[in-house]
Each structure stands twice: as C-alpha cells, then as structure tokens.
Design a protein around this motif. Structure first.
Motif, PDB file in Angstrom:
ATOM      1  N   CYS A  20       0.765  -1.227   0.062  1.00 48.73           N
ATOM      2  CA  CYS A  20       0.068   0.036  -0.105  1.00 48.73           C
ATOM      3  C   CYS A  20       0.831   1.154   0.189  1.00 48.73           C
ATOM      4  O   CYS A  20       0.143   2.481  -0.145  1.00 48.73           O
ATOM      5  CB  CYS A  20      -1.068   0.036   1.065  1.00 48.73           C
ATOM      6  N   TYR A  21       2.122   1.169   0.115  1.00 43.75           N
ATOM      7  CA  TYR A  21       2.977   2.257   0.143  1.00 43.75           C
ATOM      8  C   TYR A  21       3.773   2.388  -1.165  1.00 43.75           C
ATOM      9  O   TYR A  21       4.574   1.521  -1.328  1.00 43.75           O
ATOM     10  CB  TYR A  21       4.063   2.221   1.382  1.00 43.75           C
ATOM     11  N   PHE A  22       3.667   3.006  -2.285  1.00 44.65           N
ATOM     12  CA  PHE A  22       4.374   3.046  -3.462  1.00 44.65           C
ATOM     13  C   PHE A  22       4.216   4.346  -3.922  1.00 44.65           C
ATOM     14  O   PHE A  22       3.626   5.131  -3.715  1.00 44.65           O
ATOM     15  CB  PHE A  22       3.676   2.065  -4.228  1.00 44.65           C
ATOM     16  N   MET A  23       5.093   4.608  -5.125  1.00 45.37           N
ATOM     17  CA  MET A  23       5.221   5.748  -5.617  1.00 45.37           C
ATOM     18  C   MET A  23       5.660   5.420  -7.129  1.00 45.37           C
ATOM     19  O   MET A  23       6.343   4.566  -7.439  1.00 45.37           O
ATOM     20  CB  MET A  23       6.303   6.794  -4.970  1.00 45.37           C
ATOM     21  N   ARG A  39       1.539  10.329  -7.648  1.00 44.07           N
ATOM     22  CA  ARG A  39       0.572   9.567  -6.820  1.00 44.07           C
ATOM     23  C   ARG A  39      -0.566   8.987  -7.719  1.00 44.07           C
ATOM     24  O   ARG A  39      -1.044   9.588  -8.195  1.00 44.07           O
ATOM     25  CB  ARG A  39      -0.186  10.574  -5.918  1.00 44.07           C
ATOM     26  N   PHE A  40      -0.651   7.718  -7.365  1.00 43.98           N
ATOM     27  CA  PHE A  40      -1.528   6.778  -7.944  1.00 43.98           C
ATOM     28  C   PHE A  40      -2.155   5.999  -6.960  1.00 43.98           C
ATOM     29  O   PHE A  40      -1.742   5.446  -5.789  1.00 43.98           O
ATOM     30  CB  PHE A  40      -0.837   5.817  -8.901  1.00 43.98           C
ATOM     31  N   GLN A  41      -3.339   5.215  -7.326  1.00 47.77           N
ATOM     32  CA  GLN A  41      -4.266   4.569  -6.415  1.00 47.77           C
ATOM     33  C   GLN A  41      -3.777   3.048  -6.493  1.00 47.77           C
ATOM     34  O   GLN A  41      -3.784   2.449  -5.423  1.00 47.77           O
ATOM     35  CB  GLN A  41      -5.671   4.623  -6.597  1.00 47.77           C
ATOM     36  N   SER A  42      -3.468   2.568  -7.741  1.00 47.68           N
ATOM     37  CA  SER A  42      -2.955   1.330  -7.675  1.00 47.68           C
ATOM     38  C   SER A  42      -2.084   1.266  -9.135  1.00 47.68           C
ATOM     39  O   SER A  42      -2.274   1.862 -10.065  1.00 47.68           O
ATOM     40  CB  SER A  42      -4.143   0.426  -8.056  1.00 47.68           C
ATOM     41  N   LEU A 110       8.322   0.426  -4.372  1.00 51.50           N
ATOM     42  CA  LEU A 110       7.663   0.320  -2.918  1.00 51.50           C
ATOM     43  C   LEU A 110       8.218   0.699  -1.773  1.00 51.50           C
ATOM     44  O   LEU A 110       9.679   0.497  -1.967  1.00 51.50           O
ATOM     45  CB  LEU A 110       7.668  -1.432  -3.018  1.00 51.50           C
ATOM     46  N   LEU A 111       7.432   1.408  -1.053  1.00 54.11           N
ATOM     47  CA  LEU A 111       8.275   1.917   0.090  1.00 54.11           C
ATOM     48  C   LEU A 111       7.530   1.263   1.418  1.00 54.11           C
ATOM     49  O   LEU A 111       6.689   0.589   1.377  1.00 54.11           O
ATOM     50  CB  LEU A 111       7.673   3.463  -0.004  1.00 54.11           C
ATOM     51  N   ASN A 112       8.330   1.576   2.444  1.00 56.06           N
ATOM     52  CA  ASN A 112       8.084   0.897   3.656  1.00 56.06           C
ATOM     53  C   ASN A 112       7.255   2.137   4.328  1.00 56.06           C
ATOM     54  O   ASN A 112       6.944   3.412   3.733  1.00 56.06           O
ATOM     55  CB  ASN A 112       9.411   0.739   4.395  1.00 56.06           C
ATOM     56  N   ALA A 113       6.744   1.758   5.661  1.00 53.53           N
ATOM     57  CA  ALA A 113       5.979   3.038   6.506  1.00 53.53           C
ATOM     58  C   ALA A 113       6.632   4.164   6.782  1.00 53.53           C
ATOM     59  O   ALA A 113       6.142   5.064   6.697  1.00 53.53           O
ATOM     60  CB  ALA A 113       5.513   2.546   7.514  1.00 53.53           C
ATOM     61  N   LYS A 114       7.962   4.370   6.518  1.00 52.97           N
ATOM     62  CA  LYS A 114       8.879   5.748   6.652  1.00 52.97           C
ATOM     63  C   LYS A 114       9.297   6.204   5.183  1.00 52.97           C
ATOM     64  O   LYS A 114      10.012   7.032   5.213  1.00 52.97           O
ATOM     65  CB  LYS A 114      10.126   5.307   7.353  1.00 52.97           C
ATOM     66  N   ASP A 115       8.563   5.760   4.302  1.00 47.03           N
ATOM     67  CA  ASP A 115       8.754   6.234   2.760  1.00 47.03           C
ATOM     68  C   ASP A 115      10.166   5.920   2.224  1.00 47.03           C
ATOM     69  O   ASP A 115      10.599   6.827   1.539  1.00 47.03           O
ATOM     70  CB  ASP A 115       8.490   7.723   2.913  1.00 47.03           C
TER      71      ASP A 115
END
Length: 160
Positions: A20-23, A39-42, A110-115
């Motif tokens: 759920c964390y991505f760019m 920024r994208f939803q999916s 793909l990012l972690n919770a800390k971006d």
C-alpha cells in the motif's frame, strides 16, 4: 575471501513489505523525474514471462527439451483520481490523438511505512496503449478515476 555482493542479514522479526506504500515516477527524457504525477491509487501489470521453444529429440519419447526464446511482458496499468491540468494527461492525450509517441521510462517504487524505498521496478521504453476515465453517473458522487495502460519493452527489477 570477500564477497563482492554481500547478502543482507535476514531478520525473522521483520514483516514482509506491504503493497500500500508506493510511488510511480515518469522519467522525462528517460532520466529526470516528473514530480507532479507521482500519486496513484493502484499499479498492476508488473510481470514478465519467458517464452520457450519445445525441442523433441529423435527416438526419445519420454520427454522433450524446452529452451528459452524471449521475454514477454504484460501492460502496466496505473489508476488514480483525475488530476486537472496534469502534464501526464496532456502527454497521453497528445500521444493518443496524434499517434505520435516518445517512449519513456517509468519507475515504480515500493516504500516502507517511513517512505524509504525497499524495492523498485524500472519499465523501459513505455508508451500508452489505453486511457480511460470512470463513468459519469448523476446518481453517485464518486471521485473520477483515470486509468492509464502502458506497453513496455523491458522490465528491470531493482532490489534495494
């Protein structure tokens, strides 16, 4: 003897990354990031398949050999809430209405919770093959969704 490619230590206490964390970054000219359209939803279509050719040896009926021939890729599909005045939408509109394509590169991280990036995929020589907008419906007050589908020549997985 030192290892040229050190293997990172695996921790059994860390959870696998979540999706759920991505760019998404469109690289202008193949290298410069377009920071307005990230920024994208999916994201879907991150896939590659090795095609093979079957070789049957004379006199051998128990098995056949399969040799790799080429890689094929699915289309990269990006969805997001409609962005008015987006340079990416202008580029897609121009490409789809004039059949004038300038293939580019797209980086999905793909990012972690800390971006912090934990994995990336580089899609090379992309060009649009489909662009759609969600349905207009007077009975619903839903956000308008843009869906962009890109073909790509090569997928390179970049593990960080």
């Amino acid at each position: 003897m030192s290892n040229a490619f050190p293997i990172p230590a695996l921790s059994l206490t860390e959870n696998p990354p979540v999706g759920c964390y991505f760019m998404v970054t469109f690289l202008i000219g193949g290298f410069l990031p377009n920071l307005l359209d990230i920024r994208f939803q999916s994201v879907s279509g991150i896939s590659s398949t090795m095609e093979t050719t079957e070789i049957r040896e004379g006199g051998e009926n128990l098995f056949s050999l399969k040799l790799p021939t080429r890689m094929t890729y699915g289309n990269l599909v990006l969805t997001r809430g409609m962005v008015v005045g987006s340079p990416l939408n202008v580029e897609f509109n121009l490409a789809m209405s004039t059949m004038s394509f300038q293939p580019g590169n797209v980086l999905v991280m793909l990012l972690n919770a800390k971006d912090t990036p934990v994995a990336s995929w580089l899609f090379q020589e992309t060009f649009p093959v489909q662009w759609s907008v969600s349905d207009l419906n007077a009975d619903q007050s839903a956000i308008m969704i843009d869906s962009m589908e890109l073909n790509y020549a090569r997928l390179q997985s970049l593990r960080i």
